[in-house]
Design a protein around this motif. Structure first.
Motif, PDB file in Angstrom:
ATOM      1  N   LEU A 195      49.313  13.232 120.413  1.00  0.00           N
ATOM      2  CA  LEU A 195      50.564  12.478 120.495  1.00  0.00           C
ATOM      3  C   LEU A 195      51.387  12.909 121.706  1.00  0.00           C
ATOM      4  CD1 LEU A 195      52.288  10.328 119.090  1.00  0.00           C
ATOM      5  CD2 LEU A 195      53.363  12.155 117.766  1.00  0.00           C
ATOM      6  N   LEU A 196      51.393  14.201 121.997  1.00  0.00           N
ATOM      7  CA  LEU A 196      52.148  14.709 123.149  1.00  0.00           C
ATOM      8  C   LEU A 196      51.600  14.138 124.459  1.00  0.00           C
ATOM      9  CD1 LEU A 196      54.227  16.634 124.429  1.00  0.00           C
ATOM     10  CD2 LEU A 196      52.485  18.429 124.328  1.00  0.00           C
ATOM     11  N   ILE A 197      50.280  14.174 124.606  1.00  0.00           N
ATOM     12  CA  ILE A 197      49.667  13.650 125.829  1.00  0.00           C
ATOM     13  C   ILE A 197      49.903  12.150 125.942  1.00  0.00           C
ATOM     14  CG2 ILE A 197      47.458  13.257 126.978  1.00  0.00           C
ATOM     15  CD1 ILE A 197      46.546  15.945 125.905  1.00  0.00           C
ATOM     16  N   HIS A 198      49.818  11.441 124.827  1.00  0.00           N
ATOM     17  CA  HIS A 198      50.064   9.997 124.844  1.00  0.00           C
ATOM     18  C   HIS A 198      51.488   9.688 125.299  1.00  0.00           C
ATOM     19  CE1 HIS A 198      50.930   5.942 123.447  1.00  0.00           C
ATOM     20  NE2 HIS A 198      51.888   6.452 122.698  1.00  0.00           N
ATOM     21  N   LEU A 199      52.469  10.393 124.771  1.00  0.00           N
ATOM     22  CA  LEU A 199      53.872  10.135 125.116  1.00  0.00           C
ATOM     23  C   LEU A 199      54.145  10.436 126.586  1.00  0.00           C
ATOM     24  CD1 LEU A 199      55.675  11.539 121.940  1.00  0.00           C
ATOM     25  CD2 LEU A 199      55.332   9.141 122.565  1.00  0.00           C
ATOM     26  N   HIS A 245      45.663   1.157 132.318  1.00  0.00           N
ATOM     27  CA  HIS A 245      46.479   2.092 131.542  1.00  0.00           C
ATOM     28  C   HIS A 245      45.787   2.475 130.232  1.00  0.00           C
ATOM     29  CE1 HIS A 245      49.958   4.038 129.817  1.00  0.00           C
ATOM     30  NE2 HIS A 245      49.967   3.201 128.798  1.00  0.00           N
ATOM     31  N   ALA A 246      45.211   1.497 129.539  1.00  0.00           N
ATOM     32  CA  ALA A 246      44.518   1.781 128.281  1.00  0.00           C
ATOM     33  C   ALA A 246      43.318   2.692 128.507  1.00  0.00           C
ATOM     34  CB  ALA A 246      44.076   0.469 127.634  1.00  0.00           C
ATOM     35  N   LEU A 247      42.554   2.429 129.574  1.00  0.00           N
ATOM     36  CA  LEU A 247      41.381   3.255 129.868  1.00  0.00           C
ATOM     37  C   LEU A 247      41.788   4.678 130.246  1.00  0.00           C
ATOM     38  CD1 LEU A 247      38.330   3.452 130.217  1.00  0.00           C
ATOM     39  CD2 LEU A 247      38.605   2.638 132.570  1.00  0.00           C
ATOM     40  N   LEU A 248      42.846   4.804 131.042  1.00  0.00           N
ATOM     41  CA  LEU A 248      43.315   6.132 131.425  1.00  0.00           C
ATOM     42  C   LEU A 248      43.765   6.936 130.216  1.00  0.00           C
ATOM     43  CD1 LEU A 248      45.327   5.416 134.714  1.00  0.00           C
ATOM     44  CD2 LEU A 248      43.135   6.609 134.483  1.00  0.00           C
ATOM     45  N   GLN A 249      44.428   6.284 129.278  1.00  0.00           N
ATOM     46  CA  GLN A 249      44.871   6.990 128.065  1.00  0.00           C
ATOM     47  C   GLN A 249      43.670   7.529 127.292  1.00  0.00           C
ATOM     48  OE1 GLN A 249      47.793   8.044 127.800  1.00  0.00           O
ATOM     49  NE2 GLN A 249      49.161   6.638 126.782  1.00  0.00           N
ATOM     50  N   GLY A 250      42.616   6.723 127.187  1.00  0.00           N
ATOM     51  CA  GLY A 250      41.416   7.183 126.486  1.00  0.00           C
ATOM     52  C   GLY A 250      40.741   8.329 127.203  1.00  0.00           C
ATOM     53  N   ILE A 251      40.638   8.234 128.533  1.00  0.00           N
ATOM     54  CA  ILE A 251      39.960   9.275 129.307  1.00  0.00           C
ATOM     55  C   ILE A 251      40.744  10.590 129.271  1.00  0.00           C
ATOM     56  CG2 ILE A 251      39.264   9.950 131.639  1.00  0.00           C
ATOM     57  CD1 ILE A 251      38.607   7.022 132.173  1.00  0.00           C
ATOM     58  N   THR A 301      54.659   3.699 116.619  1.00  0.00           N
ATOM     59  CA  THR A 301      54.181   4.047 115.277  1.00  0.00           C
ATOM     60  C   THR A 301      52.708   3.720 115.128  1.00  0.00           C
ATOM     61  OG1 THR A 301      56.378   3.655 114.330  1.00  0.00           O
ATOM     62  CG2 THR A 301      54.503   3.650 112.813  1.00  0.00           C
ATOM     63  N   LEU A 302      52.288   2.577 115.660  1.00  0.00           N
ATOM     64  CA  LEU A 302      50.871   2.203 115.606  1.00  0.00           C
ATOM     65  C   LEU A 302      50.012   3.198 116.376  1.00  0.00           C
ATOM     66  CD1 LEU A 302      51.140  -1.677 116.060  1.00  0.00           C
ATOM     67  CD2 LEU A 302      50.550  -0.435 113.969  1.00  0.00           C
ATOM     68  N   HIS A 303      50.485   3.611 117.548  1.00  0.00           N
ATOM     69  CA  HIS A 303      49.750   4.625 118.305  1.00  0.00           C
ATOM     70  C   HIS A 303      49.638   5.917 117.498  1.00  0.00           C
ATOM     71  CE1 HIS A 303      49.292   2.344 121.937  1.00  0.00           C
ATOM     72  NE2 HIS A 303      50.578   2.278 122.187  1.00  0.00           N
ATOM     73  N   ALA A 304      50.741   6.324 116.878  1.00  0.00           N
ATOM     74  CA  ALA A 304      50.745   7.562 116.094  1.00  0.00           C
ATOM     75  C   ALA A 304      49.791   7.469 114.910  1.00  0.00           C
ATOM     76  CB  ALA A 304      52.159   7.869 115.606  1.00  0.00           C
ATOM     77  N   VAL A 305      49.709   6.301 114.285  1.00  0.00           N
ATOM     78  CA  VAL A 305      48.783   6.111 113.163  1.00  0.00           C
ATOM     79  C   VAL A 305      47.342   6.269 113.632  1.00  0.00           C
ATOM     80  CG1 VAL A 305      47.870   4.404 111.540  1.00  0.00           C
ATOM     81  CG2 VAL A 305      50.334   4.679 111.797  1.00  0.00           C
ATOM     82  N   VAL A 306      47.023   5.715 114.796  1.00  0.00           N
ATOM     83  CA  VAL A 306      45.664   5.857 115.347  1.00  0.00           C
ATOM     84  C   VAL A 306      45.332   7.326 115.568  1.00  0.00           C
ATOM     85  CG1 VAL A 306      44.185   5.363 117.338  1.00  0.00           C
ATOM     86  CG2 VAL A 306      45.645   3.569 116.403  1.00  0.00           C
ATOM     87  N   PHE A 307      46.254   8.073 116.177  1.00  0.00           N
ATOM     88  CA  PHE A 307      46.013   9.497 116.430  1.00  0.00           C
ATOM     89  C   PHE A 307      45.914  10.286 115.125  1.00  0.00           C
ATOM     90  CE2 PHE A 307      48.466   8.483 120.482  1.00  0.00           C
ATOM     91  CZ  PHE A 307      47.297   8.255 121.195  1.00  0.00           C
ATOM     92  N   ALA A 308      46.708   9.901 114.127  1.00  0.00           N
ATOM     93  CA  ALA A 308      46.647  10.582 112.833  1.00  0.00           C
ATOM     94  C   ALA A 308      45.280  10.364 112.176  1.00  0.00           C
ATOM     95  CB  ALA A 308      47.763  10.077 111.925  1.00  0.00           C
ATOM     96  N   VAL A 341      36.508   5.357 123.447  1.00  0.00           N
ATOM     97  CA  VAL A 341      36.397   3.927 123.113  1.00  0.00           C
ATOM     98  C   VAL A 341      37.483   3.518 122.125  1.00  0.00           C
ATOM     99  CG1 VAL A 341      34.949   2.173 122.018  1.00  0.00           C
ATOM    100  CG2 VAL A 341      33.933   3.830 123.594  1.00  0.00           C
ATOM    101  N   ILE A 342      37.687   4.325 121.075  1.00  0.00           N
ATOM    102  CA  ILE A 342      38.663   3.988 120.041  1.00  0.00           C
ATOM    103  C   ILE A 342      40.081   3.962 120.611  1.00  0.00           C
ATOM    104  CG2 ILE A 342      39.742   4.790 117.901  1.00  0.00           C
ATOM    105  CD1 ILE A 342      36.988   5.886 117.092  1.00  0.00           C
ATOM    106  N   VAL A 343      40.423   5.007 121.357  1.00  0.00           N
ATOM    107  CA  VAL A 343      41.773   5.091 121.917  1.00  0.00           C
ATOM    108  C   VAL A 343      42.005   3.979 122.935  1.00  0.00           C
ATOM    109  CG1 VAL A 343      43.342   6.495 123.308  1.00  0.00           C
ATOM    110  CG2 VAL A 343      42.001   7.558 121.497  1.00  0.00           C
ATOM    111  N   THR A 344      41.008   3.712 123.775  1.00  0.00           N
ATOM    112  CA  THR A 344      41.156   2.664 124.789  1.00  0.00           C
ATOM    113  C   THR A 344      41.345   1.299 124.152  1.00  0.00           C
ATOM    114  OG1 THR A 344      39.783   3.905 126.365  1.00  0.00           O
ATOM    115  CG2 THR A 344      40.077   1.543 126.767  1.00  0.00           C
TER     116      THR A 344
END
Length: 251
Positions: free
Chosen positions: A12-16, A44-50, A100-107, A71-74
């Motif tokens: 979550l920290l890296i995502h934010l 942006h989506a691909l970078l977040q996953g990588i 919140t949706l992002h946080a649910v995915v990470f959880a 793949v899931i995060v992207t």
């Protein structure tokens, strides 16, 4: 393998940081303007996953699990960002739903990665009931309390003229102020800082005094005073009852 909170907080920290601090403003504007046709959306989506693959490897994931994570995060980030891009990017509700949706995915990812946390351990944890009680308190002091206060003030609102210049202000501004006021009061009550509760009420009264002092309408003054007292009393009462419930549960 690390525990659930370590994995979740790290992701979550890296995502934010990537979403709010490192993402250029022109990328957000491009996504808002061109939606699914904006290359920045996919980059942006691909970078977040990588980027999230780095802490995943450090935390002990093998290459197959790391590839699945990317793949899931992207894909999840792409879908959530695409949904957000088709709406008002700056609207508070949409921003909260998006994060919140992002946080649910990470959880869910952290839950899958770790073995120290299961549904049974959550339900049987000593702090679970206290956490639910605190969550209930915050839910109560927001919309339900606002509705109750609004219904109580209905019989007084007719005494104030609809076109009175003293009633000008932000649309729904009073409701938002009430939300923030009750959140602060509830928080201070739960931690036992009752002096801070008095400070919040005093600060609001000082700001309101200048406005009401210029008004010749006694009705307006009484209306605002009743609303403020109802807000403070309700938040303090809920906070006190929850604090008593927490003390009983801990014994």
């Amino acid at each position: 393998m690390s525990d659930f909170l370590t994995v979740f907080i790290t992701f979550l920290l890296i995502h934010l940081i990537g979403d709010f601090y490192l993402q250029p403003g022109r990328w957000r504007a491009a996504k808002q303007k061109f939606t699914y046709r904006a290359p920045q959306l996919y980059i942006h989506a691909l970078l977040q996953g990588i980027v999230l693959s780095v802490p995943a490897v450090v935390l002990g994931m093998d290459w197959r699990a790391t590839a699945c994570l990317i793949v899931i995060v992207t894909l999840s980030h792409l879908m959530i960002e695409l949904w957000q891009a088709t709406r008002n990017h700056h609207q508070f509700t949409h921003v909260i739903v998006e994060q919140t949706l992002h946080a649910v995915v990470f959880a869910l990812i952290a839950f899958h990665m770790t073995t120290d946390l299961t549904i049974d351990t959550i339900l049987q944890h000593d702090k679970f009931t206290q956490g639910m009680l605190v969550a209930l308190a915050y839910v109560l002091v927001l919309k339900p309390t606002s509705v109750v206060i609004g219904s109580l003030l209905n019989k007084y609102s007719m005494t104030i003229t609809d076109h009175s210049p003293q009633m000008n202000g932000l649309v729904a501004g009073g409701e938002l102020i009430g939300y923030l006021e009750r959140i602060l009061i509830l928080t201070f009550t739960l931690v036992g800082s009752y002096a801070a509760v008095g400070f919040v009420f005093t600060a609001k009264s000082i700001f309101r005094f200048g406005e009401l002092n210029k008004s010749d309408s006694r009705n307006l003054t009484e209306y605002v005073l009743i609303g403020s007292l109802l807000s403070v009393v309700s938040a303090t009462l809920i906070g006190t009852l929850v604090s008593l419930g927490l003390d009983i549960k801990m014994k």
